[in-house]
Design an enzyme around this catalytic site. Sequence first.
Site, PDB file in Angstrom:
ATOM      1  CB  CYS A  27      47.759 -29.720 -25.606  1.00 50.50           C
ATOM      2  SG  CYS A  27      46.181 -29.513 -24.765  1.00 50.50           S
ATOM      3  CG  HIS A  31      26.214 -17.060 -17.710  1.00 52.74           C
ATOM      4  ND1 HIS A  31      24.993 -17.109 -17.088  1.00 52.74           N
ATOM      5  CD2 HIS A  31      26.977 -16.201 -16.978  1.00 52.74           C
ATOM      6  CE1 HIS A  31      25.026 -16.331 -16.000  1.00 52.74           C
ATOM      7  NE2 HIS A  31      26.208 -15.766 -15.927  1.00 52.74           N
ATOM      8  CB  CYS A  83      41.824 -27.130 -25.533  1.00 52.17           C
ATOM      9  SG  CYS A  83      42.913 -28.114 -24.504  1.00 52.17           S
ATOM     10  CG  ASN A 122      19.009 -17.956 -22.166  1.00 56.24           C
ATOM     11  OD1 ASN A 122      19.056 -18.172 -20.951  1.00 56.24           O
ATOM     12  ND2 ASN A 122      17.957 -17.432 -22.765  1.00 56.24           N
ATOM     13  CE1 TYR A 167      27.871 -28.434 -18.900  1.00 54.23           C
ATOM     14  CE2 TYR A 167      26.797 -26.670 -20.117  1.00 54.23           C
ATOM     15  CZ  TYR A 167      27.305 -27.174 -18.924  1.00 54.23           C
ATOM     16  OH  TYR A 167      27.225 -26.423 -17.776  1.00 54.23           O
ATOM     17  CG  ASN A 189       9.730 -14.565 -14.462  1.00 59.33           C
ATOM     18  OD1 ASN A 189       8.981 -15.534 -14.331  1.00 59.33           O
ATOM     19  ND2 ASN A 189      11.025 -14.635 -14.212  1.00 59.33           N
TER      20      ASN A 189
HETATM   21  C1  BV8 Z   1      31.563 -15.975 -10.385  1.00 61.70           C
HETATM   22  C2  BV8 Z   1      26.118 -21.377 -17.978  1.00 61.70           C
HETATM   23  C3  BV8 Z   1      33.647 -15.376  -9.446  1.00 61.70           C
HETATM   24  C4  BV8 Z   1      26.302 -22.834 -17.754  1.00 61.70           C
HETATM   25  C5  BV8 Z   1      25.439 -20.458 -15.820  1.00 61.70           C
HETATM   26  C6  BV8 Z   1      28.321 -19.003  -3.076  1.00 61.70           C
HETATM   27  C7  BV8 Z   1      29.189 -20.024  -3.397  1.00 61.70           C
HETATM   28  C8  BV8 Z   1      29.782 -20.106  -4.668  1.00 61.70           C
HETATM   29  C9  BV8 Z   1      29.505 -19.137  -5.625  1.00 61.70           C
HETATM   30  C10 BV8 Z   1      28.647 -18.139  -5.270  1.00 61.70           C
HETATM   31  C11 BV8 Z   1      28.060 -18.049  -4.024  1.00 61.70           C
HETATM   32  N1  BV8 Z   1      27.271 -16.942  -4.002  1.00 61.70           N
HETATM   33  C12 BV8 Z   1      27.340 -16.333  -5.194  1.00 61.70           C
HETATM   34  C13 BV8 Z   1      28.181 -17.045  -5.956  1.00 61.70           C
HETATM   35  C14 BV8 Z   1      28.561 -16.725  -7.311  1.00 61.70           C
HETATM   36  C15 BV8 Z   1      27.778 -17.626  -8.280  1.00 61.70           C
HETATM   37  C16 BV8 Z   1      26.292 -17.463  -8.024  1.00 61.70           C
HETATM   38  O1  BV8 Z   1      25.719 -16.446  -8.344  1.00 61.70           O
HETATM   39  N2  BV8 Z   1      25.674 -18.496  -7.431  1.00 61.70           N
HETATM   40  C17 BV8 Z   1      24.254 -18.397  -7.129  1.00 61.70           C
HETATM   41  C18 BV8 Z   1      23.591 -19.737  -7.406  1.00 61.70           C
HETATM   42  C19 BV8 Z   1      24.090 -17.980  -5.686  1.00 61.70           C
HETATM   43  N3  BV8 Z   1      28.135 -17.090  -9.567  1.00 61.70           N
HETATM   44  C20 BV8 Z   1      29.190 -17.604 -10.209  1.00 61.70           C
HETATM   45  O2  BV8 Z   1      29.825 -18.580  -9.836  1.00 61.70           O
HETATM   46  C21 BV8 Z   1      29.608 -16.845 -11.452  1.00 61.70           C
HETATM   47  N4  BV8 Z   1      31.013 -16.627 -11.409  1.00 61.70           N
HETATM   48  O3  BV8 Z   1      30.960 -15.475  -9.481  1.00 61.70           O
HETATM   49  O4  BV8 Z   1      32.926 -15.988 -10.500  1.00 61.70           O
HETATM   50  C22 BV8 Z   1      35.021 -15.245  -9.948  1.00 61.70           C
HETATM   51  C23 BV8 Z   1      35.515 -13.962 -10.220  1.00 61.70           C
HETATM   52  C24 BV8 Z   1      36.816 -13.858 -10.651  1.00 61.70           C
HETATM   53  C25 BV8 Z   1      37.598 -15.011 -10.855  1.00 61.70           C
HETATM   54  C26 BV8 Z   1      37.076 -16.276 -10.617  1.00 61.70           C
HETATM   55  C27 BV8 Z   1      35.775 -16.403 -10.163  1.00 61.70           C
HETATM   56  C28 BV8 Z   1      29.330 -17.657 -12.692  1.00 61.70           C
HETATM   57  C29 BV8 Z   1      27.845 -17.900 -12.827  1.00 61.70           C
HETATM   58  C30 BV8 Z   1      27.554 -18.498 -14.216  1.00 61.70           C
HETATM   59  C31 BV8 Z   1      27.116 -19.948 -14.079  1.00 61.70           C
HETATM   60  N5  BV8 Z   1      26.688 -20.443 -15.407  1.00 61.70           N
HETATM   61  N6  BV8 Z   1      25.104 -20.850 -17.057  1.00 61.70           N
HETATM   62  C32 BV8 Z   1      25.118 -23.645 -18.202  1.00 61.70           C
HETATM   63  O5  BV8 Z   1      24.179 -23.085 -18.813  1.00 61.70           O
HETATM   64  O6  BV8 Z   1      25.135 -24.855 -17.940  1.00 61.70           O
HETATM   65  S1  BV8 Z   1      24.223 -19.915 -14.783  1.00 61.70           S
HETATM   66  C33 BV8 Z   1      22.679 -20.435 -15.341  1.00 61.70           C
HETATM   67  O7  BV8 Z   1      21.797 -20.325 -14.243  1.00 61.70           O
HETATM   68  C34 BV8 Z   1      22.053 -19.552 -16.354  1.00 61.70           C
HETATM   69  O8  BV8 Z   1      22.958 -19.110 -17.304  1.00 61.70           O
HETATM   70  C35 BV8 Z   1      21.465 -18.414 -15.567  1.00 61.70           C
HETATM   71  O9  BV8 Z   1      22.376 -17.371 -15.426  1.00 61.70           O
HETATM   72  C36 BV8 Z   1      21.317 -19.004 -14.195  1.00 61.70           C
HETATM   73  C37 BV8 Z   1      19.888 -19.005 -13.730  1.00 61.70           C
HETATM   74  O10 BV8 Z   1      19.162 -19.374 -14.761  1.00 61.70           O
HETATM   75  P1  BV8 Z   1      17.926 -18.427 -15.278  1.00 61.70           P
HETATM   76  O11 BV8 Z   1      18.239 -17.974 -16.649  1.00 61.70           O
HETATM   77  O12 BV8 Z   1      17.552 -17.389 -14.298  1.00 61.70           O
HETATM   78  O13 BV8 Z   1      16.893 -19.515 -15.364  1.00 61.70           O
HETATM   79  P2  BV8 Z   1      16.234 -20.283 -14.202  1.00 61.70           P
HETATM   80  O14 BV8 Z   1      16.012 -21.645 -14.695  1.00 61.70           O
HETATM   81  O15 BV8 Z   1      16.959 -20.058 -12.934  1.00 61.70           O
HETATM   82  O16 BV8 Z   1      14.859 -19.502 -14.081  1.00 61.70           O
HETATM   83  C38 BV8 Z   1      14.033 -19.395 -15.234  1.00 61.70           C
HETATM   84  C39 BV8 Z   1      13.158 -18.193 -15.022  1.00 61.70           C
HETATM   85  O17 BV8 Z   1      12.319 -18.087 -16.164  1.00 61.70           O
HETATM   86  C40 BV8 Z   1      12.251 -18.317 -13.815  1.00 61.70           C
HETATM   87  O18 BV8 Z   1      12.180 -17.069 -13.149  1.00 61.70           O
HETATM   88  C41 BV8 Z   1      10.884 -18.660 -14.437  1.00 61.70           C
HETATM   89  O19 BV8 Z   1       9.805 -18.111 -13.679  1.00 61.70           O
HETATM   90  C42 BV8 Z   1      10.965 -17.964 -15.764  1.00 61.70           C
HETATM   91  N7  BV8 Z   1      10.182 -18.566 -16.843  1.00 61.70           N
HETATM   92  C43 BV8 Z   1       9.866 -19.880 -17.012  1.00 61.70           C
HETATM   93  N8  BV8 Z   1       9.166 -20.009 -18.182  1.00 61.70           N
HETATM   94  C44 BV8 Z   1       9.064 -18.759 -18.741  1.00 61.70           C
HETATM   95  C45 BV8 Z   1       9.710 -17.853 -17.894  1.00 61.70           C
HETATM   96  N9  BV8 Z   1       9.791 -16.526 -18.176  1.00 61.70           N
HETATM   97  C46 BV8 Z   1       9.204 -16.112 -19.330  1.00 61.70           C
HETATM   98  N10 BV8 Z   1       8.584 -16.926 -20.194  1.00 61.70           N
HETATM   99  C47 BV8 Z   1       8.486 -18.254 -19.923  1.00 61.70           C
HETATM  100  N11 BV8 Z   1       7.846 -19.079 -20.794  1.00 61.70           N
HETATM  101 ZN    ZN Z   2      44.775 -28.075 -25.904  1.00 56.68          ZN
END
Ligand code: BV8
Ligand code: ZN
EC number: 2.3.1.286
Length: 259
Positions: free
Chosen positions: A169, A114, A122, A97, A67, A232
């Site tokens: 802490c 996110h 912490c 993002n 990070y 996209n």
């Molecule tokens: C939750 C921050 C519940 C961190 C991110 C099975 C098992 C376990 C979990 C799950 C499951 N099924 C579903 C889930 C839930 C899970 C999920 O959705 N998993 C997916 C993979 C199936 N979701 C979660 O866990 C969420 N929390 O459900 O909690 C809960 C409820 C109550 C209490 C407790 C728990 C949390 C999800 C958040 C994760 N954090 N980011 C970090 O950044 O490191 S996610 C991260 O990936 C991004 O933030 C974004 O959201 C996601 C995907 O990224 P994208 O932005 O879409 O980008 P990506 O690279 O994928 O694609 C880029 C796109 O841009 C492409 O389409 C490409 O064509 C296009 N592109 C490329 N260049 C360009 C372009 N477009 C335009 N112009 C360009 N030049």
């Molecule tokens: Zn602390």
Amino acid sequence: MESLRHAADLIAGAERLVVFTGAGMSAESGVPTFRDALTGLWARYDAQALATPEAFERDPALVWGWYEWRRELVERVDPNPGHDAVARLDCTLITQNVDQLHERAGSKNVLHLHGSLFEPRCSACGKPADLLAEPVGTAVSGDGPRTDEPVGTAVSGDGPRTPPSCENCGSPVRPGVVWFGEALPADTLEKAVEAAANADVLITVGTAGVVYPAAEIPQVTAKLGGTVIQVNPQPTPLDAVCALNLRGTAAEVLPQIIS
Ligand code: BV8
Ligand code: ZN
């Protein structure tokens, strides 16, 4: 192109406009998309495995290092013409993002579903922690972080870095992002869903539309009769709910459809 003009007319005439962005929004600024954000030392990891509380628990230095590497990269790059175009809009801006490029382009009140690279806290008591001017950590050798070096030894380049300790802490400080398996900030999500529900036009830019609940946002607008425009270069699962699918990049297309 006919659909560009149609999109520009819809956006100009929108009364309750929402913009929803993903990693593709920052790609032309030089920020690797989420799926491509693993290069160098992290190339052997899967983003979805690294962006989890379990990974941080198991190897805080590796995850903190990833990070911090991403934060320093984002600080070195600039918003692209896509960010500048969005900043000209009177809209509700919702982003997945964790960079601050929308804010640096002038967008206000950005809803970060996110979290952010710029709000470490912490991992135990949640106390906000200061961002470190210099990446702090221990020197690293091939077999991972050494702890014999005093914390505060600046390290350069990418690599594991021992996270700082909470002043309150003493627990490790964590990135202020939402990891897989963690709940999104409830108030931010609520505001985003409400804006999407009321939107007459929503532009979804640069997201693969596969991570939930964020991927619901454009679908809420479509379900409630709003018009969804997608920017996209690739097709995504959101194609099905979009009235217009503009196959192009954020920096190319947005300045053509936003006056
Ligand atoms: C939750 C921050 C519940 C961190 C991110 C099975 C098992 C376990 C979990 C799950 C499951 N099924 C579903 C889930 C839930 C899970 C999920 O959705 N998993 C997916 C993979 C199936 N979701 C979660 O866990 C969420 N929390 O459900 O909690 C809960 C409820 C109550 C209490 C407790 C728990 C949390 C999800 C958040 C994760 N954090 N980011 C970090 O950044 O490191 S996610 C991260 O990936 C991004 O933030 C974004 O959201 C996601 C995907 O990224 P994208 O932005 O879409 O980008 P990506 O690279 O994928 O694609 C880029 C796109 O841009 C492409 O389409 C490409 O064509 C296009 N592109 C490329 N260049 C360009 C372009 N477009 C335009 N112009 C360009 N030049
Ligand atoms: Zn602390």
